[in-house]
Motif scaffolding. Structure first.
Motif, short mmCIF file in Angstrom:
data_model
loop_
_atom_site.label_atom_id
_atom_site.label_comp_id
_atom_site.label_asym_id
_atom_site.label_seq_id
_atom_site.Cartn_x
_atom_site.Cartn_y
_atom_site.Cartn_z
N GLU B 14 2.57 -18.37 2.90
CA GLU B 14 1.49 -17.39 3.03
C GLU B 14 1.23 -16.99 4.48
N HIS B 54 -3.85 -10.18 1.87
CA HIS B 54 -4.11 -10.20 0.44
C HIS B 54 -5.62 -10.14 0.15
N GLU B 55 -6.38 -10.95 0.90
CA GLU B 55 -7.83 -10.97 0.68
C GLU B 55 -8.44 -9.60 1.01
N MET B 58 -7.70 -6.98 -1.61
CA MET B 58 -8.52 -7.09 -2.82
C MET B 58 -9.87 -6.42 -2.66
N ARG B 59 -10.32 -6.34 -1.39
CA ARG B 59 -11.60 -5.67 -1.11
C ARG B 59 -11.39 -4.22 -0.73
N LYS B 100 5.06 -12.85 -4.78
CA LYS B 100 3.67 -12.63 -4.44
C LYS B 100 3.40 -11.21 -3.98
N ALA B 102 5.13 -8.48 -4.69
CA ALA B 102 5.45 -7.41 -5.64
C ALA B 102 4.21 -6.82 -6.32
N PRO B 103 3.33 -7.64 -6.89
CA PRO B 103 2.15 -7.05 -7.53
C PRO B 103 1.20 -6.39 -6.54
#
Lengths: 216, 186
Positions: B14, B54-55, B58-59, B100, B102-103
């Motif tokens: 990560e 990533h975080e 998501m926002r 991870k 890809a989506p």
């Protein structure tokens, strides 16, 4: 039982397989007189000099070490028989079913402890080695056929030691293939906006196989 | 619950950086080393570790670009000669990272890329792992990713332990305690 082996994935170590193989029955010719032995696994004997009797391999080896018997090599452990098997193995892609499940272990034990009872020891030993190599090559060829859709492998007449060598590798490879081929990798639009989308990637292993066709 | 929560490889993976484009202006954050002030304008391109990207994604604060290890050049190389591509230098966690990312970038083709790359590289690992000796194989395994190395080492260690058993040697090891006792008695 699996605790003894150092690798977390392999179920048995070679030594453990050898231990299991010691339960196979062999013919011995005792040279002592002794009453029958009553074990949990069965009764063996009585032992009379020059009369052939059947005992487990471990008992045969124990008696042999003390010079109380000679071991009769199993029927398949002869030059003619093994040459036939080798020929058959080379001719077809199928594994032949003429050797016992524990042939690798039994032959090693007999070579170690009863070499004077095996006729043509060197020939027998190199034949078994050749057979093992040919068979292992076939296993490798079978494994090359793996792809994403593979969920199981079918290889007939694989022996204990052969399957033990490739078991951890196959397990990991299948796991990796399953992960990369899983339909979950290609996301639905809803899932992406989900709060924790990466959970999706860890899901496939827990899924039962029956669920998969429905998802794709 | 994330089953890989305590997996060290997963944590290291990560840390891989991805380039993102900020959709919102952000102030008071010093994550962009090129900016003089602690302020990020909308549309600026910043390299962030994956976990942070990533975080933020998501926002809806950033949009994530496809990382260079999944770009067209790598794809062409994998198509041409997948077994020879040095994936390790590009991304040591090529497959896991791909799964991870890809989506998140919404690229459906990454899944196919991973599968086809793994399929053909797997064959190479299979044949080499069970036959080549340790020293000779050393050059080959420098191009493998972490997951492939695991697979390779599994096969090699099984083969090595079988060979050790076949060669024989001491079957029963005397416990160190017993050995000592004997010596002192003599």
């Amino acid at each position: 039982m699996a605790g003894q082996s150092n690798h977390e994935l392999s179920l048995f170590s070679a030594e453990e397989l050898e231990f299991i193989a010691e339960d196979e029955i062999v013919d011995i010719v005792p040279n002592l007189k002794m009453g029958p032995l009553n074990f949990i696994c069965g009764d063996f004997g009585p032992f009379t000099p020059q009369i052939v009797t059947q005992v487990p391999l471990w008992l045969a080896i124990a008696l042999k070490k003390r010079g109380k018997c000679s071991i009769r090599p199993p029927q398949w452990m002869s030059v003619e028989k093994l040459s036939q098997v080798l020929e058959a193995e080379r001719d077809s892609q199928e594994m032949s079913d003429q050797l016992p499940f524990h042939y690798v272990e039994i032959s090693r034990l007999l070579f170690d402890h009863a070499r004077d009872n095996i006729p043509d020891l060197y020939m027998v030993r190199s034949l078994i080695e050749d057979i093992r190599n040919v068979r292992f090559h076939k296993v490798e060829t079978d494994l090359e056929a793996f792809n994403g859709r593979t969920i199981a492998v079918k290889i007939k007449n694989l022996s204990a030691m052969e399957v033990n060598i490739v078991r951890p590798f196959i397990g990991r490879a299948l796991q990796a293939f399953y992960k990369h081929d899983s339909p979950e990798l290609i996301p639905d639009p809803e899932r992406v906006s989900d709060r924790r989308p990466q959970v999706v990637n860890n899901a496939p292993r827990e899924k039962t196989l029956g669920d998969v066709p429905g998802c794709s | 619950m994330n089953t890989k929560y305590y997996d060290v490889d997963d944590i290291i993976m990560e840390e891989e950086t991805v380039s993102v484009i900020f959709q919102k202006a952000a102030s008071g954050v010093g994550i962009d080393p090129s900016s003089v002030m602690d302020f990020i304008e909308t549309g600026s391109k910043v390299e962030l570790p994956f976990w942070l990207a990533h975080e933020l994604q998501m926002r809806q604060a950033v949009s994530v670009n496809v990382p260079p290890c999944f770009d067209k050049k790598t794809r062409l190389e994998i198509q041409a000669d997948s077994a020879g591509v040095d994936l390790r230098s590009r991304c040591p966690f090529f497959y896991e990272f791909g799964c991870k990312i890809a989506p998140i970038v919404g690229d459906r083709t990454i899944g196919f890329l991973l599968l086809s790359a793994f399929k053909s590289r797997y064959k190479e690992i299979l044949t080499k792992a069970h036959s080549v000796a340790f020293a000779a194989g050393s050059k080959f395994w420098s191009i493998l990713t972490k997951e492939e190395i695991n697979l390779y080492e599994t096969a090699q260690s099984e083969m090595a332990s079988f060979k050790k058993w076949r060669m024989g040697g001491p079957r029963f090891q005397i416990a160190s305690v017993l050995g000592k006792k004997r010596k002192s008695a003599e």
